[in-house]
Each structure stands twice: as C-alpha cells, then as structure tokens.
Design a protein around this motif. Structure first.
Motif, short mmCIF file in Angstrom:
data_model
loop_
_atom_site.label_atom_id
_atom_site.label_comp_id
_atom_site.label_asym_id
_atom_site.label_seq_id
_atom_site.Cartn_x
_atom_site.Cartn_y
_atom_site.Cartn_z
N GLU A 38 -20.44 63.92 24.52
CA GLU A 38 -19.68 62.68 24.55
C GLU A 38 -18.46 62.82 25.46
O GLU A 38 -18.01 63.92 25.77
CB GLU A 38 -19.22 62.29 23.14
CG GLU A 38 -20.35 62.08 22.14
CD GLU A 38 -20.83 63.36 21.51
OE1 GLU A 38 -20.40 64.45 21.96
OE2 GLU A 38 -21.62 63.29 20.56
N THR B 208 -4.35 51.12 18.31
CA THR B 208 -4.75 51.63 19.63
C THR B 208 -6.25 51.43 19.81
O THR B 208 -6.98 51.18 18.84
CB THR B 208 -4.43 53.13 19.74
OG1 THR B 208 -5.09 53.80 18.67
CG2 THR B 208 -2.94 53.38 19.69
N ALA C 139 -19.31 50.79 21.65
CA ALA C 139 -20.53 51.60 21.49
C ALA C 139 -20.21 53.03 21.10
O ALA C 139 -19.72 53.80 21.91
CB ALA C 139 -21.34 51.59 22.78
N PRO C 140 -20.52 53.39 19.86
CA PRO C 140 -20.52 54.81 19.50
C PRO C 140 -21.87 55.40 19.91
O PRO C 140 -22.72 54.69 20.45
CB PRO C 140 -20.38 54.78 17.98
CG PRO C 140 -21.05 53.51 17.57
CD PRO C 140 -20.89 52.54 18.73
N ILE D 133 -15.41 53.19 20.69
CA ILE D 133 -14.94 53.17 22.08
C ILE D 133 -15.49 51.91 22.74
O ILE D 133 -16.67 51.58 22.58
CB ILE D 133 -15.41 54.44 22.81
CG1 ILE D 133 -14.66 55.66 22.25
CG2 ILE D 133 -15.18 54.30 24.33
CD1 ILE D 133 -15.19 57.00 22.71
N ARG E 158 -21.86 54.69 9.57
CA ARG E 158 -20.64 55.31 10.10
C ARG E 158 -19.46 55.04 9.17
O ARG E 158 -19.27 53.91 8.71
CB ARG E 158 -20.35 54.73 11.49
CG ARG E 158 -19.16 55.33 12.24
CD ARG E 158 -19.10 54.71 13.62
NE ARG E 158 -17.97 55.09 14.43
CZ ARG E 158 -18.01 56.02 15.38
NH1 ARG E 158 -19.10 56.72 15.59
NH2 ARG E 158 -16.95 56.27 16.12
N ASN F 185 -13.63 55.21 11.34
CA ASN F 185 -13.90 55.90 12.60
C ASN F 185 -14.03 54.86 13.73
O ASN F 185 -15.05 54.20 13.84
CB ASN F 185 -15.18 56.73 12.46
CG ASN F 185 -15.34 57.72 13.60
OD1 ASN F 185 -14.50 57.78 14.50
ND2 ASN F 185 -16.41 58.48 13.55
N ILE G 198 -7.12 56.25 25.64
CA ILE G 198 -6.59 55.50 24.48
C ILE G 198 -5.32 54.75 24.90
O ILE G 198 -4.42 55.35 25.50
CB ILE G 198 -6.23 56.44 23.31
CG1 ILE G 198 -7.41 57.36 22.95
CG2 ILE G 198 -5.72 55.66 22.10
CD1 ILE G 198 -8.52 56.74 22.19
N PRO H 63 -9.82 60.05 14.70
CA PRO H 63 -10.30 60.06 13.33
C PRO H 63 -11.70 60.66 13.19
O PRO H 63 -11.98 61.37 12.22
CB PRO H 63 -10.31 58.57 12.96
CG PRO H 63 -9.29 57.95 13.85
CD PRO H 63 -9.31 58.73 15.12
N GLY H 64 -12.56 60.41 14.17
CA GLY H 64 -13.95 60.88 14.08
C GLY H 64 -14.09 62.38 14.13
O GLY H 64 -15.10 62.93 13.69
N MET H 65 -13.08 63.08 14.65
CA MET H 65 -13.23 64.53 14.84
C MET H 65 -13.11 65.29 13.51
O MET H 65 -13.32 66.49 13.47
CB MET H 65 -12.20 65.06 15.84
CG MET H 65 -12.35 64.50 17.24
SD MET H 65 -13.97 64.84 17.98
CE MET H 65 -13.73 66.52 18.55
N LEU I 185 -7.88 64.41 23.00
CA LEU I 185 -8.27 64.36 21.58
C LEU I 185 -9.69 64.87 21.36
O LEU I 185 -10.07 65.22 20.25
CB LEU I 185 -8.18 62.93 21.06
CG LEU I 185 -6.84 62.21 21.21
CD1 LEU I 185 -6.89 60.87 20.50
CD2 LEU I 185 -5.70 63.06 20.67
N ARG I 186 -10.50 64.81 22.43
CA ARG I 186 -11.87 65.35 22.33
C ARG I 186 -12.22 65.92 23.71
O ARG I 186 -12.12 65.20 24.70
CB ARG I 186 -12.85 64.24 21.95
CG ARG I 186 -14.31 64.74 21.88
CD ARG I 186 -15.27 63.69 21.32
NE ARG I 186 -15.49 62.57 22.23
CZ ARG I 186 -16.22 61.49 21.94
NH1 ARG I 186 -16.79 61.39 20.75
NH2 ARG I 186 -16.37 60.52 22.82
#
Ligand code: AMP
Ligand code: MG
Length: 349
Positions: free
Chosen positions: A181, A118, A142-143, A67, A60, A64, A101, A231-233, A195-196
């Motif tokens: 997710e 954050t 855990a992602p 959570i 990864r 990124n 967040i 950031p991951g998006m 954000l997602r």
C-alpha cells in the motif's frame, strides 16, 4: 448481489466497462479496481451512504479512515489548505504510490474520514484507476479490496475471492506493480511525518525536506503510550490464515534456524510454509518453499509479498516461517507488512 466482472488485458482500457463501473460509483455502489499499489474497493468519497457500504463489505472497523483517490492534482475542494512542502511532494511523486494527509474541507463526510478532521488523498498512476475516477467525476474513497485483516489483493482473482457477490462491479487489470500500500505522509504537522512506509521511501522524501521522519510507533509492536497516528496501523493486518513467524538475523543462521524449526514442525505432523528468497531457496530441503524474489531486487519482493501469503492460504499450511529483510529503502515497507502479518512474532538468531 450479482457482481459484474470485467477483466482488461495488461491495463488496456475497456472504456465501455469503465463507463459502466463509473455509473455504479455515481449511483452510490461499490467497484473494485486495480491500482499500482494494491486493488482498491471504491465508492463516491462524498456520499456518506456509499462509503458506509465499503465498511460493511470489508468488515472494516468504523474508526479506520479511507484514502480518497483523485485523478488530478487539483484537490482544493477537498482540503482546507495545501502546505508548501505538500505541493513539492505532490509535484514530485504524484501520480504514484503516495498518500498525503491534509485538514479536510466540509464536503468530505466524517464517514469517509472516520470522524477525523483530516483526510488522506492520493493520485494513483494506474491508467484504469485514473480513467475510472475521471469518468465518475467524483473523488473515490478506496481502501484495499480485501476482507479486513486479510492480505491486500494484488491480483484480480483475489478481489473476486473476497468480494464476489458483495459488491456491484469488479474491474480487473494486470497485477499491482508495487504490491504494498501507499506511503502515507502527514502534512498537517511540521515537519511532515511518515505514518505508513511504502514504495516512496524515507530517503526519497528526505530529498524534498530532510526533516521528514517515520512515526516511531510504525515499526514497533503496539504498546501502551505509543500509538500509531494512522488509525489503521494498530490492527492485526495483512494476515495469512496460518500463524507466521519471522526469523531475523544473519542469513546463514536464519536458514539453520528455519530448517531446525521445520524439522520439529514436521515431526509434530504439521505442514510448514517457508518464505524464502532466490538466494536461499535451495538451502531448504523440506517444507513448502516459496521465493519472494531476489534480495538484490526488493521492489520485486514487495510486489510478491501479499500474493505469496495468499498462496500459503491456498496450500492450507499450519505454520509459515519467513526470512527477514534489511530495514532500508523499500525494505522498511516490506518489514512493516511482514511484522504486522506475523503479529510481531519475531525470533532473533
Ligand atoms: P487502506 O486504504 O486499507 O490501505 O487503509 C488506509 C490507511 O490510511 C489506514 O491505515 C488509515 O488509518 C490511514 N489513514 C487514512 N486516512 C487517514 C488520516 N486522515 N489520518 C491518518 N491516517 C489515515
Ligand atoms: Mg487495507
């Protein structure tokens, strides 16, 4: 490394297995476990060395953030402040497929938040996930439990495929019932911002605060000046091995266009996968066709999406063509994942 695998029938908790897995977490190791969204790859969120191993096992990107998964709504140790609107959202949607967040407290290592001030926190509803967190007595970062970039795993067999030999423990339960997710809502800004997109939809969140909106960068192809706040998006994501193209427009025209493209690919000696729906399945005379479920049940479509992408990997198709879905309710999350899987290769009809 030898990976221990324990699979539980229909989320019937095997307390001994959970105890063993919790010990792995406490000792700084990695455990894959079921959640209602997708399978997670967990480590002690407060142990920077353990968290580092998640990034290594998945490949990864370091920027990124992860959570943090908790087993109760009492999160005051992890955050600086819980705004009132966040309290209301947690009250209504936790446990469930929703991440919030917050400003992070000092006990959350920067490794977990990828250098951000954050942190994202979620309380999952899956009973195995909750028991694991409770028994480990630490919050679990855990992602999704996949190799970075690949479709997230919604079945334990896919975690085994990606992570066997790389982590200490895999706990298996039933298939993830949501399949995409969690929805992520940034509560450090006013009004809060999505954000997602996920199964907790914009409409559902607006019932708490009607000013809540979706980060405009989320559904668009990444471009200069419009950068997603999660950031991951920004990464190519959820991607099957074969290129994926989305055909978008009126459904009759979509079917005609897909059939025309399939013919061309077959003439060129290519093996083509088609992502269809129960209503359209019968209109494709050739190609490898898989239905995501009925257009009248988009929850089912979301649940099946990642597994269907992985089945096309198994079938070793050269190209995948997908129908599109109305961007409403959970359809927003489905199209967000599909567009990312396709690297925003969309053909309008
Ligand atoms: P995954 O757990 O693999 O579903 O990825 C976690 C997602 O949450 C990524 O898109 C991250 O960028 C996003 N995320 C996690 N923490 C934060 C944060 N503090 N601020 C913004 N986005 C976050
Ligand atoms: Mg992921």
């Amino acid at each position: 490394m030898d990976t221990k695998i324990s699979i539980m029938e229909e989320n019937q908790i095997d307390y001994e297995a959970v105890k063993e897995a919790a010990k792995v977490i406490k000792d700084g190791g990695l455990v894959a476990f079921p959640t209602e969204t997708v399978y997670g790859l967990g480590a002690n969120a407060l142990d920077a060395n353990a968290v580092k191993k998640i990034f290594e096992a998945k490949g990864r990107p370091q920027d990124n953030p992860l959570i943090i998964h908790v087993s109760s709504k009492d999160i005051k140790e992890l955050v600086k402040d819980v705004p009132e609107v966040a309290e209301s959202i947690m009250e209504r949607f936790w446990p469930g497929p929703l991440t919030l967040i917050f400003e992070k407290s000092d006990i959350v290592p920067e490794r977990t938040s990828a250098g951000l001030k954050t942190v994202g926190i979620r309380m999952p509803s899956n009973p195995i996930a909750r028991e694991l967190i409770k028994t480990s007595k630490v919050p679990i970062a855990a992602p999704s439990a996949n190799i970075s970039g690949r479709p997230s795993p919604t079945e334990v067999s896919r975690c085994i495929e990606d992570l066997n030999g790389k982590i200490e423990y895999i706990l298996g339960g039933e298939c993830s019932e949501v399949g995409v997710e969690s929805t992520i809502v940034d509560c450090t800004v006013d009004p809060p911002c999505i954000l997602r997109p996920g199964a907790i939809t914009l409409e559902m969140l607006k019932a708490i605060d009607e000013r809540i909106y979706i980060d405009p960068a989320v559904m668009e192809k990444p471009k200069k000046g419009l950068k997603p706040k999660a950031p991951g998006m920004k990464y190519r994501h959820y991607a099957p091995k074969a290129p994926l193209k989305i055909i978008d427009g009126d459904i009759k025209k979509t079917i005609a266009k897909i059939n025309e493209m399939v013919q061309n690919y077959i003439d060129g000696g290519k093996k083509v996968g088609i992502i269809a729906t129960d209503e359209t399945f019968e209109f494709y005379p050739q190609g490898e066709i898989i239905s995501l479920g009925s257009r009248n049940n988009l929850e089912d479509v979301a649940k099946n999406l990642f597994e269907v992408l992985r089945i096309f990997d198994d079938k070793a198709v050269d190209i995948i063509l997908s129908e599109s879905f109305e961007e409403k309710g959970i359809g927003i999350a489905i199209m967000n994942r599909l567009k990312k899987s396709a690297g925003f290769d969309i053909i309008k009809v």
